[in-house]
Motif scaffolding. Structure first.
Motif, PDB file in Angstrom:
ATOM      1  N   ASP B 275      36.281  -5.339 -34.982  1.00  0.00           N
ATOM      2  CA  ASP B 275      35.827  -6.270 -33.949  1.00  0.00           C
ATOM      3  C   ASP B 275      36.752  -7.485 -33.894  1.00  0.00           C
ATOM      4  O   ASP B 275      36.396  -8.581 -34.326  1.00  0.00           O
ATOM      5  CB  ASP B 275      34.387  -6.705 -34.249  1.00  0.00           C
ATOM      6  CG  ASP B 275      33.773  -7.453 -33.074  1.00  0.00           C
ATOM      7  OD1 ASP B 275      34.437  -7.538 -32.017  1.00  0.00           O
ATOM      8  OD2 ASP B 275      32.635  -7.929 -33.211  1.00  0.00           O
ATOM      9  N   LYS B 276      37.931  -7.283 -33.366  1.00  0.00           N
ATOM     10  CA  LYS B 276      38.902  -8.381 -33.286  1.00  0.00           C
ATOM     11  C   LYS B 276      39.692  -8.264 -31.983  1.00  0.00           C
ATOM     12  O   LYS B 276      39.733  -7.188 -31.373  1.00  0.00           O
ATOM     13  CB  LYS B 276      39.837  -8.349 -34.492  1.00  0.00           C
ATOM     14  CG  LYS B 276      40.647  -7.081 -34.595  1.00  0.00           C
ATOM     15  CD  LYS B 276      41.583  -7.060 -35.789  1.00  0.00           C
ATOM     16  CE  LYS B 276      42.550  -5.902 -35.684  1.00  0.00           C
ATOM     17  NZ  LYS B 276      43.228  -5.516 -36.902  1.00  0.00           N
ATOM     18  N   SER B 302      28.632  -6.133 -32.239  1.00  0.00           N
ATOM     19  CA  SER B 302      29.184  -5.788 -33.544  1.00  0.00           C
ATOM     20  C   SER B 302      28.130  -5.928 -34.635  1.00  0.00           C
ATOM     21  O   SER B 302      27.309  -6.842 -34.614  1.00  0.00           O
ATOM     22  CB  SER B 302      30.356  -6.731 -33.836  1.00  0.00           C
ATOM     23  OG  SER B 302      30.694  -6.704 -35.187  1.00  0.00           O
ATOM     24  N   GLY B 307      31.733  -5.632 -39.575  1.00  0.00           N
ATOM     25  CA  GLY B 307      32.816  -6.134 -38.734  1.00  0.00           C
ATOM     26  C   GLY B 307      33.389  -5.031 -37.835  1.00  0.00           C
ATOM     27  O   GLY B 307      34.490  -5.167 -37.310  1.00  0.00           O
TER      28      GLY B 307
END
Lengths: 423, 423
Positions: B275-276, B302, B307
């Protein structure tokens, strides 16, 4: 290795298998180092199916639209053929008559080629492509409308492209092995002719031989393009049609090329025509005004007592009704007594440049017919042809008798499948 | 009385009878004082038969030749239609896409129209002719090769000609009575829509309605050409698609235009995506590079502990394999855990410009689905559309429930034959 134009008729590309077989043959020619231009007809019965559809929507389909319809047939076969060639790993592009630069007059359904400007074909060849061209079709010079060339049109397309591209040879692939000394369906011992002159081929074509049409041979003669008629089903050499005898075939040049026959004609006799100047002219002007092509013309000796004579001529059966109608309308003006129509006739023709210098040919011809018990009704001759009209029932027997009499029979009887050329 | 463009699909001209029926209808329009341009598709199954032939000679038919092949179909139907019209005593001329001035880019099999120069059509009209134009085809601007426009191409040809000729209306004749509030095969009480805006029609088309394709409606909107979709089998008014509501239909303008559904899509879920920033971009760049169009996209919230998140999207089932392969290749680079593929989904969409100002629509939509026991898997909305993804098995029930809930059911249940548009 130069440029070769190959033409494949509808029977050679009748289905997917046929198209794949033809594709292989084309690729062979390319592999042998030739630049290859292919002219293709519509698949098998496509044209007949389209005509049938047209008749369902309109009893008298119009010229321009009829041509638009029929030209769909070659569009299908040429695209499929190009795909099949690509599938063999070679580059091919298909072109409509218009794209190939086949420029015609505006007479729909039987247009005549007036120019060929094959710029796109040249480019395609220079880029390493095999060029596939739709036979039978062109585009009119003035209106840019799609036209078709009529019977034998695809052969004519092929010869015209061969002339414009200065090809080495125009190969006409068909479902027979070549041109024969007689129709093999009638004469089992007919032989394939290895070489024949343009002149003899023209006479055979106009006497009923259907392998090549007169129009296509005439075009080839004018531009001196050798034609090689051969089978798309075998690898055999076929018949060469050209100015100069080829190779060792010079020694073979026969007195007689072949015997043709034709049962598609009828005979009209104009009875009781006053035997005075202008009468024949009046009759044939009437026929010409009706746009009917006639073949043989014979006038009997006038009977002195009556001052009347008979004039007979032959013409396609399909034009018979029209000719009778045209003459009946002019009956009073021309002044004849009556008309006789006879569609049970046949014509047998003996063709060969050698007969010019062989005075016995005519006599042998008539003797052969006489021995076979065949009665002669009309006679017509040219420098290299003798034609006679007989009863239709006698034609096959007459052809066989003449074929044998002139030593044309082959040693071994062959069974050959013999078909028409389509278009 | 101005100029009318009429388009007839393949099912309307499937045989000689169909062609004669269509010819009569065209002549009616002409008799009513209109100048008439007709765009016609290939007859019935012709295109499928040609594709079948192509596949027999080549497993992967090439673009240029495939287009040459397919365009034979319209050539046949347009020529026959022109003949049928002439047979009714009116003048008609047929034109290929190239002759009609339909200029395209060079992307074979799905070319885009870049210009229309209908000089020959104008001339034909000015001379009192009905002009018949081949749909679905054009000629490429640079190479002068024959191209085809891909799915819905004939409708696009019709709208493009209507725009270039400044037509009053583009009539799209098909085998259904118009655009319905839902697919009548699923919802027996679906009603024919009398008028619909371009915007709503665009949303319906992209949500699964098959009567008009998105591309054709988009073209019509850009040039503001009213489209009248109607049946070639009846004289009934169909559905008008235009900017301005027509006549007394203004009062009828509903909040909701209709319910569309689509079961041609599949869902791919990319599981365990970090999740970036940049992750979603990497996924959809991969899909875009594979030239795959996607439809809905949803990212779950998320899970804080890991993560990691999941990203789901829908796409045509036919592209499923390609998308999975493309993503698998980039698995390490993108860094996701796994892929899930699901082709048992369906999409239901509610379309209507009125929903912008009616806040209760979304709630009513979800309530209707809930009452029908249909589980919602994905949701996506635009200003004038709400779409949900459900199990494929639930789609028909869901469409009927929503149709009823929004008061779209007609008083009388009608049995309507409903078909696709062909091309």
């Amino acid at each position: 290795m130069g440029l070769v134009v190959q033409k494949y008729g509808g029977s050679s590309v009748a289905d997917a298998e046929g198209i794949k077989r033809v594709a292989k043959r084309i690729v062979e020619a390319k592999k042998n180092g030739h630049q290859v231009v292919v002219v293709v007809s519509a698949m098998g019965d496509t044209t007949d199916e389209l005509i049938d559809l047209a008749e369902q929507v309109s009893p008298m389909p119009a010229g321009r639209e009829f041509d638009m319809l029929l030209t769909a047939g070659e569009r299908i076969s040429m695209a499929l053929l190009a795909m099949a060639i690509k599938n063999l790993g070679h580059e091919a592009q298909s072109f409509t008559g218009s794209q190939a630069g086949v420029i015609t007059d505006s007479v729909h359904n039987k247009a005549r080629i007036i120019d060929v400007t094959p710029g796109r074909i040249r480019t395609a060849l220079d880029e390493g492509n095999i060029a596939i061209v739709a036979g039978f079709q062109g585009v009119s010079q003035d209106k840019k409308d799609i036209t078709t060339l009529g019977r034998g049109g695809s052969d004519t397309t092929a010869v015209a492209l061969a002339a414009a591209l200065d090809a080495e040879v125009c190969e006409i692939y068909t479902d027979v092995d070549g041109v024969f000394t007689a129709d093999p369906r009638v004469v089992k011992k007919a032989r394939k002719i290895d070489w024949i002159s343009f002149e003899d081929m023209l006479e055979l074509a106009s006497s009923g031989s259907k392998v090549l049409l007169h129009r296509c041979v005439e075009y080839a003669r004018r531009y001196n393009i050798p034609i090689h008629v051969r089978s798309s089903f075998s690898g055999l050499q076929g018949t060469w049609v050209s100015n100069e005898p080829r190779g060792d075939r010079t020694v073979e040049q026969a007195i007689i090329s072949g015997v043709a026959h034709d049962t598609s004609e009828a005979k009209i006799t104009v009875v009781g025509v006053p035997d005075k100047p202008g009468e024949a002219a009046a009759i044939f002007r009437t026929i010409a005004d009706a746009e009917i092509n006639i073949d043989m013309v014979v006038q009997n000796v006038s009977a002195a007592a009556t001052g009347l004579t008979d004039i007979s001529f032959t013409l396609p059966k399909t034009e018979g009704r029209k000719a009778i109608d045209a003459l009946e309308k002019q009956k009073a003006a021309i002044g004849f007594e009556s008309l006789r129509y006879d569609d049970q006739i046949g014509k047998i023709s003996l063709v060969g440049a050698g007969m010019k210098t062989n005075p016995g040919v005519t006599a042998s011809f008539f003797e052969a017919l006489s021995n076979a018990g065949v009665n002669i009704e009309l006679i017509s001759t040219s420098e290299i042809r003798i034609s006679v009209v007989t009863r239709a029932d006698d034609v096959n027997e007459a052809v066989r008798a003449v074929h044998t009499a002139f030593g044309l029979d082959s040693e071994s009887a062959e069974a050959v499948v013999y078909g028409g050329t389509g278009r």
